[in-house]
Design an enzyme around this catalytic site. Structure first.
Site, mmCIF file in Angstrom:
data_model
loop_
_atom_site.group_PDB
_atom_site.id
_atom_site.type_symbol
_atom_site.label_atom_id
_atom_site.label_comp_id
_atom_site.label_asym_id
_atom_site.label_seq_id
_atom_site.Cartn_x
_atom_site.Cartn_y
_atom_site.Cartn_z
ATOM 1 C CG HIS A 1 -12.535 31.492 -20.766
ATOM 2 N ND1 HIS A 1 -13.588 31.011 -20.052
ATOM 3 C CD2 HIS A 1 -12.111 30.460 -21.555
ATOM 4 C CE1 HIS A 1 -13.821 29.752 -20.389
ATOM 5 N NE2 HIS A 1 -12.934 29.378 -21.285
ATOM 6 N N GLY B 1 -10.900 29.331 -14.956
ATOM 7 C CA GLY B 1 -11.447 28.043 -15.362
ATOM 8 C C GLY B 1 -10.753 27.433 -16.549
ATOM 9 C CG HIS B 2 -9.351 27.529 -20.965
ATOM 10 N ND1 HIS B 2 -8.047 27.156 -21.199
ATOM 11 C CD2 HIS B 2 -10.068 27.055 -22.013
ATOM 12 C CE1 HIS B 2 -7.975 26.493 -22.343
ATOM 13 N NE2 HIS B 2 -9.182 26.411 -22.853
ATOM 14 C CD GLU C 1 -14.432 21.784 -26.041
ATOM 15 O OE1 GLU C 1 -14.355 22.098 -27.231
ATOM 16 O OE2 GLU C 1 -14.154 22.561 -25.102
ATOM 17 C CB CYS D 1 -9.902 28.204 -29.834
ATOM 18 S SG CYS D 1 -10.819 26.643 -29.922
ATOM 19 C CB CYS D 2 -8.992 25.010 -33.989
ATOM 20 S SG CYS D 2 -9.676 24.003 -32.645
#
Length: 639
Positions: free
Chosen positions: A146, A199-200, A308, A401-402
């Site tokens: 990441h 990857g993200h 996810e 993260c949220c």
């Protein structure tokens, strides 16, 4: 040099380039009162101020001090991408500062920006996990590391900080990191060290915005390179990290929902700036496939807890729905870009649905607790797994993260409400406040979403030419009426817009009245999980039942009586003041079948239809999980 904001290029999260091929451009807006202002006040007064303390206790800031050489100890955090929590909080704080000075918030921002700058290495690289845990190893684990994802959030924070404050300290850090990335990554034959992708996805849309901020074309080209290299097997060809099929060839969304949506936001950005018809076509095709087959009623996305993942078409479970809060945010970001690119109202229809439901449920009323996942049902006797995938609100997460993602969207919400073009002003979302596009200023007063009346007054206008005021008529709305002077309108164009063209004068008024009758909604019959069920909606709000409102038993035995009309009841005493929908139902008496709950279809006794009558109180879905723990459900079986 960074470009200067103007009325034509407002300083929000998206500021289109001067040559962008977009149907619409973001307009400025002010949220002055009402529903969203109350949520933003909680965000400004509670959520954002508590951010530095939470980042301190979780170790994120400690890691930056370690990387800067000003502290001792061990790296803290379970993941290599914990730096992004800091960057998203900085972006939220920047958009908050754009609304007004706060000495305390400015001090926190300055302190953390200084930490970030001090942690950056001389060549521009910055990632505390790899600097501290991996001994300086770089770009050796692009699938899981990441590094570019973190860089993307840093860039977005830096752009926000520069646009909001005019200061360049964080933008200098971001530019230095972006230049480093550009020196390392490139296609075969470019002479660059690495042909690879993260990857993200995230860096792609951030690089487009950095191009918009600085005018440096290299960043736009780098974003295009990263987008086009997805789907070519550079990460093993897995759908999870958007590497199974090139986006230009894809026919449905797949894999990790947030990763897919961040990538598609970048596709929309690139199509906007370059005019590439193939990219635009791919974005439109994939948005339609997502909404038609993989979107929950709340606007939530992601069927699987494992990976996810989006899941298969029409695989839309209730209690096992993942619907990560970050996926709702990414959907809003992508749909808003599509609204600007195409000018079509359907994209803002999804923005509205997601904002009021799938997104807002992610934060508690007090702004201190969060949901990472947003199921549409919690069963009686539910055993909560805890952790990030809990169906109970949590103070913070191991993968946090949220929460800062919610903070940054709420802090910058005014930038997702309106747009302008050479013909006039388009109002996408209805709030009490002002909408401005160049010399055009329109003031709005409304109690939306509790009431469907929106009163609009022209305060500023060019008087020498006609222009068009365009009002989005929501997809959910069955009937509406617009009064403008002596004229009345009750039909919109096929594209969802009602357009009023005239030479306006200050003081001219328009009144929009949207029918807010509660309604029952059924799903496509291919959605197995809710066949034979309906959901209650009113206006843009999805409603749900909570166990706390229905004493005497759980919700598994509740059946909705569809023969009885729905009623509306405003409850100023409930959940800070909400309008509920009251319905008739029964609590079924299901026969006891002993130790085996199955029987022959020929001989099985159906649940008795004359169960105990019960009055059902349906609250807005966004407000669930703010009282005592218990069961909840959106989709209700019918009698």
């Amino acid at each position: 040099m960074p470009r200067t904001p103007s009325a034509q290029h407002p300083a929000g999260p998206i500021r289109l380039g001067p040559d962008a091929r977009a149907a619409l451009r973001p307009a400025t807006a002010e949220v002055a009162d009402g529903f969203w202002q109350s949520r933003r006040e909680v965000n400004a007064g509670t959520s954002i101020p508590q951010g530095p303390g939470l980042l301190e206790s979780a170790g994120n800031l400690h890691n930056l001090r370690l990387a800067a050489g000003t502290a001792e100890g061990e790296f803290q955090g379970a993941y290599p991408f914990v730096d992004t929590d800091v960057y998203k909080w900085l972006e939220a704080a920047a958009w908050q500062l754009a609304q007004g000075r706060s000495a305390e918030l400015e001090a926190d921002v300055d302190r953390i920006v200084s930490l970030v700058a001090a942690a950056q290495q001389p060549d521009g690289y910055l990632n505390t996990w790899f600097q501290l845990v991996k001994g300086g190893e770089r770009y050796q684990d692009l699938r899981w590391g990441h590094e570019l994802y973190c860089a993307g959030h840093l860039v977005q924070a830096a752009v926000a900080h520069h646009r909001a404050t005019g200061r360049s300290e964080l933008l200098d850090v971001a530019v230095k990191f972006a230049d480093h990335i550009d020196s390392v990554f490139g296609p075969p034959g470019s002479g660059k060290e690495i042909d690879g992708i993260d990857g993200h996805p995230e860096v792609e849309t951030a690089l487009v915005e950095l191009y918009r901020e600085t005018g440096e074309r290299r960043y736009l080209d780098l974003a295009g390179y990263f987008v086009d290299r997805h789907g070519h097997g550079l990460l093993g060809g897995e759908a999870y990290c958007q590497d199974r099929v090139p986006v230009r060839d894809a026919d449905n969304v797949e894999g990790h929902a947030v990763r897919q949506l961040y990538l598609l936001a970048a596709v929309a950005d690139l199509a906007t700036e370059t005019g590439e018809a193939e990219l635009r076509s791919a974005a439109e095709r994939l948005w339609h496939a997502m909404t038609a087959t993989k979107t929950h009623l709340t606007g939530g996305l992601g069927a699987h807890h494992d990976w996810e993942d989006f899941g298969d078409p029409y695989e839309l479970p209730n209690e096992r729905a993942y619907c990560e809060t970050c996926a709702a945010i990414a959907s809003i970001q992508w749909s808003w870009r599509m609204a600007l690119l195409t000018g079509e109202a359907r994209y803002s229809d999804l923005v509205e649905r997601t904002l009021f439901n799938g997104f807002l449920a992610g934060v508690s009323r007090d702004g201190e607790r969060w949901l990472y996942v947003n199921p549409l049902q919690v069963r009686d006797g539910h055993t909560d797994p805890g952790g990030d995938q809990s169906a109970r609100r949590t103070r913070w997460f191991r993968c946090a993260c949220c929460p800062p993602n919610v903070m940054r969207l709420l802090a910058g919400l005014e930038h997702y409400l309106a747009s302008g073009d050479h013909d006039g002003l388009q109002i996408h979302q209805y709030v009490t406040g002002r909408y401005t596009s160049g010399p055009i200023v329109v003031r709005a007063e409304t109690d939306y979403p509790w009431d469907g009346t929106v009163a609009l007054t022209v305060e500023g206008t060019p008087t020498d030419r006609p222009w068009t005021l365009s009002l989005r008529i929501p997809q959910w709305c069955r009937d509406f009426r617009v009064r403008c002077g002596q004229e009345t309108y009750d039909r919109a164009a096929d594209d969802g817009w009602l357009r009023l063209e005239r030479t306006w004068a200050p003081g001219d008024r328009v009144v929009l009245e949207l029918s807010m009758e509660p309604r029952l909604t059924a799903a496509d019959p291919r959605v197995d999980a809710v066949r034979g069920c309906v959901a209650i909606e009113r206006g843009p709000l999805v409603h749900c039942l909570e166990q706390v409102d229905h004493p005497g038993g759980g919700l598994d035995d509740i059946v909705l009586d569809t023969s009885r009309p729905l009623a509306v009841k405003h409850r100023p005493d409930l959940l800070g003041g909400v309008t509920t929908v009251v319905a008739a139902g029964r609590r079924r008496r299901t026969p006891d079948r002993g130790w085996w709950p199955y029987a022959s279809a020929d001989t099985a006794t159906a649940p008795e239809p004359d169960g105990e009558p019960v009055e059902l109180t349906a609250i807005p879905y966004y407000a669930w999980a703010n009282r005592e723990d218990g069961s909840m459900r959106v989709w209700l079986p019918t009698s």
